[in-house]
Design an enzyme around this catalytic site. Structure first.
Site, PDB file in Angstrom:
ATOM      1  N   GLU A   1     -12.589 -34.240  27.092  1.00  0.00           N
ATOM      2  CA  GLU A   1     -12.489 -34.403  28.568  1.00  0.00           C
ATOM      3  C   GLU A   1     -13.656 -35.194  29.142  1.00  0.00           C
ATOM      4  OE1 GLU A   1     -12.184 -31.522  26.880  1.00  0.00           O
ATOM      5  OE2 GLU A   1     -10.000 -31.564  26.897  1.00  0.00           O
ATOM      6  N   ASP A  24      -5.705 -24.836  25.708  1.00  0.00           N
ATOM      7  CA  ASP A  24      -5.961 -23.441  25.352  1.00  0.00           C
ATOM      8  C   ASP A  24      -5.166 -22.466  26.217  1.00  0.00           C
ATOM      9  OD1 ASP A  24      -7.600 -24.718  23.649  1.00  0.00           O
ATOM     10  OD2 ASP A  24      -9.472 -24.078  24.579  1.00  0.00           O
ATOM     11  N   ASP A  53     -10.307 -33.125  19.889  1.00  0.00           N
ATOM     12  CA  ASP A  53     -10.386 -32.029  20.853  1.00  0.00           C
ATOM     13  C   ASP A  53     -11.609 -32.288  21.751  1.00  0.00           C
ATOM     14  OD1 ASP A  53      -9.904 -29.639  22.091  1.00  0.00           O
ATOM     15  OD2 ASP A  53     -10.378 -28.379  20.365  1.00  0.00           O
TER      16      ASP A  53
END
Ligand SMILES: *[C@@H]1O[C@H](CO)[C@@H](O)[C@H](O)[C@H]1NC(C)=O
Length: 940
Positions: A535, A608, A532
């Protein structure tokens, strides 16, 4: 996971400042520096507007100088001409220069190369003989090494006036026009164009310069300053798609499948589609805003040409405008009188490394793209089942409880997930010893029932000198550096963190070793990984990510490779799991960030999302778009990550998601518990049914994953991919195909009593539950109940299923198959099944079963599709226990099976009856032929 919600500050007994975030997460640190502190206060002040997208935290095009400049340029801005055209090393090369300027200065080099099956690659970069101050970044590690061997060696060009053309593909050629400079692909015979580059003269290439006095290169955004030591270096150009009715692709955006125009007359002022990997808190369900991953591949589709594609391999921030018709009304450029869609592509840095895919069918384009960046990895079978996740399953007791409840309620599932709280203070590869004292036992217990576990491992490393990962990484210089050359220090879940520089292969190899059983203490063979925040998410960084002037291995600026950072992290983690098993078993790694090539390393989810109907709706085009751009194994959090879904929404979500490739329920820390059995008996039953349906179709899904692995054609497909001539499908994104046989229509509104379904023309469609036949070709209103959503099998197809209900995929291993045959108007149908051990790489040596079932003239035949292999084989004793024929009318009384020649029962009877609709199907019971054998079944 998104960002922090609520924060309170206190001093604990050790006199450390501790920060408690709503939901009980605790960060303890004695070294919180002032700017972190201020940042946190800033967030607290922001909380007045909780549960809305924080638009101000992100740059828009006007605040992004390269985007603003590019968007303000007018057609015919480009003054370059192509000179010195020649063939060199099998490529067509030329110089691009401005004839008004001093000739050789600032010229660019363009090269065109041609590859098998209709692919043109075009590179434009600075001319090395002019010694630019720095070599511009060209993305490595994405294009498959074997792609190079598909290069066609160009021998000559044809010159016609100021145009130079080379052979591209059967009936197609690539043309470079020198003045004014333009590149296009066209049909040789008709001259009809397919794709063109710089036809509107919007091409611009900001060459690197040495900073002179007075050059203001810094860029500011909110409290952040980007030093931009190399100044402006952006690239922009226009691309036209001819014969296009719509364009698609360029994920990741929460928006419709067919991309809406973002600029042009009559179009409300809109941002361009942004491609910049960001951790976006509570994203909007309809926005061109860039989310967690980026794939700069656009596809066009239309009635006249069919499908084509354009891919720009570039990892810097990108912005793309889809231009509405009439945007160029004031320009004097004359383009051929062909329907087309124009687009504007802008990137902050890098080079032009562009691929033109000529199609002309939808599946041709995805195959062409896959030949450049690779097909999807073959997943393990368990990963195609249902996954249960939550932030967080508290402790071992909670895990045991949730696991046993699935059995108690007879709901199959395969994987239980642990989010960040399972670690010791967000130090990945560790366990919270109080909550998870016996992680190995816990995993072994799950494994005893055929179930796996996934734990989270993120790229931010807690800067704690007692944490072994940090110690090694800082000692070895494995962290990304800030602009001054020090280890970059940013704020994330563990507090002060540094980020592993995965661009370096040596560092990736070190990271991969961390997944060995000895290094990852408490891990077992049934443990898999979730990446997770890659980015990367940096809570106190500009736009919640890493500063663009941070430095990577090889002195590459973060701005140049930002969109590929998460890809490298995913790659290294995936390689870690392969290493762990000595190269024997396939890995499973879920990633939030992605880039072209991600499909080779694992799975992706849409981040999300929110528990709202519109988020359920948009999840479908988001997943279809990922499939179109190479990433077939993707899904959205079932139920929506943020917020509490109303029960009806949750049930509908399960019903749609059961047919999408990656199927995982997940929820935020602050939401109410929402395991499937918490909404009353009736709803438990509905969710159970939805999950069971998924499990019955697993043989079909697995076969489709293999097809994706072989060809690049995705598992979940937009309707137009299967029905490219049926215009009514081109912008339909409420329904989708699973393979070529199943059409799934989602239900996206509360209290729906009916939905309008468009069934593509020239086919008959069989309702999955009732067997009722519908003629395609028009939209029809259909009743729905809460029991299920409309799903149809297309005539002419055969689907393999396993209809016995079990606890997990492992327990289904030896179950017999059901074949469902839906015949077409000529009484024929075809389908396939692919089977292997579901976990190892042995299939690459031939250890698999691949059969084609052909039904025609009242005869079903099983044909071997597997390549003969002497190195390895896979054996299965599974039989076929039932064959269901839909739409087959005959007076069949019995069947004869060859070669064994024994007779078996045939039953004509109702399939299942719903709301008064009667229909009949022919069922052949217990033919008991083996799935792996050659046989023929004749209906007598
Ligand atoms: C299929 O998947 C395997 C395993 O992930 C991978 O090694 C292979 O390259 C993929 N492609 C093909 C064509 O087999």
């Amino acid at each position: 996971m998104g960002q922090i919600l609520l924060i309170s500050l206190k001093t604990d007994t050790n006199n450390d400042l501790s920060i408690t975030i709503k939901g009980g997460r605790n960060m303890s640190s004695s070294s919180i520096v002032l700017h972190h502190f201020l940042f946190l206060l800033l967030i607290v002040c922001h909380l007045t507007s909780v549960s809305s997208w924080k638009k101000d935290e992100f740059r828009n095009c006007n605040q992004t100088p390269f985007c603003k400049r590019a968007r303000s340029r007018k057609p015919q801005h480009c003054k370059l001409i192509a000179t010195d055209v020649r063939i060199e090393d099998g490529e067509l090369t030329a110089k691009l220069m401005n004839p008004q300027e001093n000739l050789d200065e600032n010229s660019l080099i363009i090269s065109l190369s041609v590859y098998q099956n209709g692919i043109l690659r075009m590179k434009i970069d600075e001319d090395p003989v002019q010694n630019p101050p720095k070599k511009r970044f060209q993305v490595p590690d994405v294009v498959l090494p074997e792609f190079q061997s598909k290069k066609l060696w160009l021998q000559r060009y044809t010159k016609d006036g100021d145009s130079f053309s080379v052979y591209l593909f059967d009936g197609y050629e690539a043309v470079v026009k020198s003045d004014s400079f333009e590149v296009f692909v066209r049909e040789q015979s008709s001259g009809k164009r397919v794709l063109s580059f710089n036809s509107h003269g919007l091409f611009d290439f900001e060459q690197l310069r040495v900073k002179k006095e007075g050059d203001e290169w810094e860029e500011r955004f909110r409290s952040h300053t980007d030093s931009r030591p190399y100044g402006p270096q952006s690239i922009s150009f226009d691309v036209s798609f001819y014969g296009a009715d719509f364009v698609y692709g360029i994920p990741e955006h929460a928006t419709s499948l067919a991309l809406k125009p973002t600029n042009g007359p009559g179009i409300e002022e809109s941002e361009p589609y942004r491609l910049f990997n960001l951790d976006v808190f509570e994203y909007l369900h309809e926005s061109p805003f860039g989310l967690y991953g980026s794939i700069p591949l656009m596809l066009s589709h239309g009635k006249s040409h069919g499908t084509s594609g354009f891919f720009w391999l570039n990892a810097a921030e990108m912005q793309i405008d889809v231009l509405g018709s009439g945007w160029d009304a004031e320009s004097s450029i004359l383009l051929p009188d062909q329907k087309r869609i124009d687009t504007l592509w802008m990137s902050e840095a890098g080079i032009v490394d562009a691929f033109f895919f000529i199609g002309p069918k939808p599946k041709d384009v995805v195959k062409q793209y896959a030949s450049v960046t690779g097909t999807s990895a073959m997943p393990q079978l368990f990963a195609t089942g249902y996954h249960q996740c939550r932030w967080n399953y508290r402790d071992e007791e909670d895990v045991k409880n949730v696991d046993s409840k699935f059995d108690e309620h007879d709901i199959p599932y395969d994987v239980l997930w642990l989010d960040i709280e399972h670690t010791d203070g967000k130090r990945y590869f560790t366990w919270d010893k109080a909550l998870f004292p016996n992680p190995e036992e816990m995993q072994k217990d799950l494994a005893s029932r055929g179930r796996r576990m996934v734990t989270i491992v993120d790229p931010h490393i807690k800067r704690d000198d007692n944490y072994h990962i940090h110690k090694e990484a800082s000692k070895n210089g494995y962290y990304v550096k800030d602009a001054t050359g020090k280890d970059f220090d940013g704020w994330c879940w563990p507090g002060s963190s540094s980020y592993i520089d995965m661009v370096n292969p040596e560092i990736r190899s070190w990271w991969a070793d961390k997944f060995s059983y000895t290094e990852y203490v408490g891990s077992t063979p049934s443990l898999y990984i979730w990446n997770d925040m890659n980015e990367p998410s940096v809570f106190n960084g500009p736009e919640v990510t890493m500063p663009r002037d941070a430095l990577h291995y090889g002195n590459v600026e973060h701005r140049e490779l930002h969109n590929a950072y998460g890809y490298y992290f995913h790659m290294a983690t995936s390689e870690g799991l392969v290493k762990r098993e000595g190269g024997k078993d396939r890995p499973f790694v879920l990633s939030r960030a992605f880039f072209p090539g991600t499909q080779r390393y694992g799975t992706v989810w849409t981040g999300d999302n929110i528990a709202e109907w519109e988020h359920l709706r948009v999840s479908v085009p988001m997943i279809l778009t990922l499939g179109l751009t190479g990433i077939t194994f993707s899904g959205a959090d079932v139920g929506g990550f943020f917020g509490n879904p109303e029960t009806e929404l949750l049930v509908r979500w399960y019903q749609v998601a059961a047919y999408l490739p990656f199927f995982r329920g997940h929820a935020h820390h602050d939401t109410k518990r929402r395991e499937p059995w918490l909404f009353g008996e009736h709803n438990t039953e509905l969710i159970r049914d939805a999950i069971r349906v998924r499990y019955t179709f697993l043989p079909y899904f697995y076969t489709l994953f293999r097809e994706a692995n072989m060809t690049g054609v995705p598992v979940a497909r937009p309707l137009w991919m299967e029905f490219p001539y049926d215009e009514a499908t081109f912008n339909n994104d409420e329904a989708f195909m699973v393979g070529n046989a199943l059409l799934v229509q989602g239900v996206y509104t509360r209290g729906a009593k009916d939905v309008t379904v468009y069934l593509p023309r020239d086919h008959t469609w069989y309702d999955l539950k009732t067997g009722t036949a519908y003629k395609g070709g028009h939209a029809q209103k259909m009743e729905v109940t809460d029991a299920d959503i409309p799903v149809f099998q297309r005539s002419g197809t055969i689907i393999p299923r396993k209809d016995r209900f079990r606890r997990s995929t492992l327990q289904m291993e030896n179950d017999p198959y059901t074949l469902v045959i839906a015949v077409d108007s000529s009484g024929a149908a075809e389908g396939e099944v692919y089977i292997d051990d579901g976990k190892s790489y042995e299939f690459k040596q031939g250890a698999y079963i691949h059969r084609r079932f052909i039904f025609s003239d009242g005869k079903l035949t099983s044909v071997n599709l597997a390549a003969a292999s002497s190195t390895s084989s896979f054996v299965s004793d599974c039989t076929i226990e039932r064959i269901i024929l839909l739409g087959y009318s005959s007076k069949t009384k019995s069947v004869r099976i060859e070669p064994s020649n024994h007779a078996t029962d045939v039953e004509l009877g109702p399939l299942q009856i719903r709301s008064g609709v009667r229909s009949s199907a022919l069922t052949i019971r217990k033919p008991n032929v083996r799935i792996s054998d050659d046989w023929t079944i004749r209906l007598l």
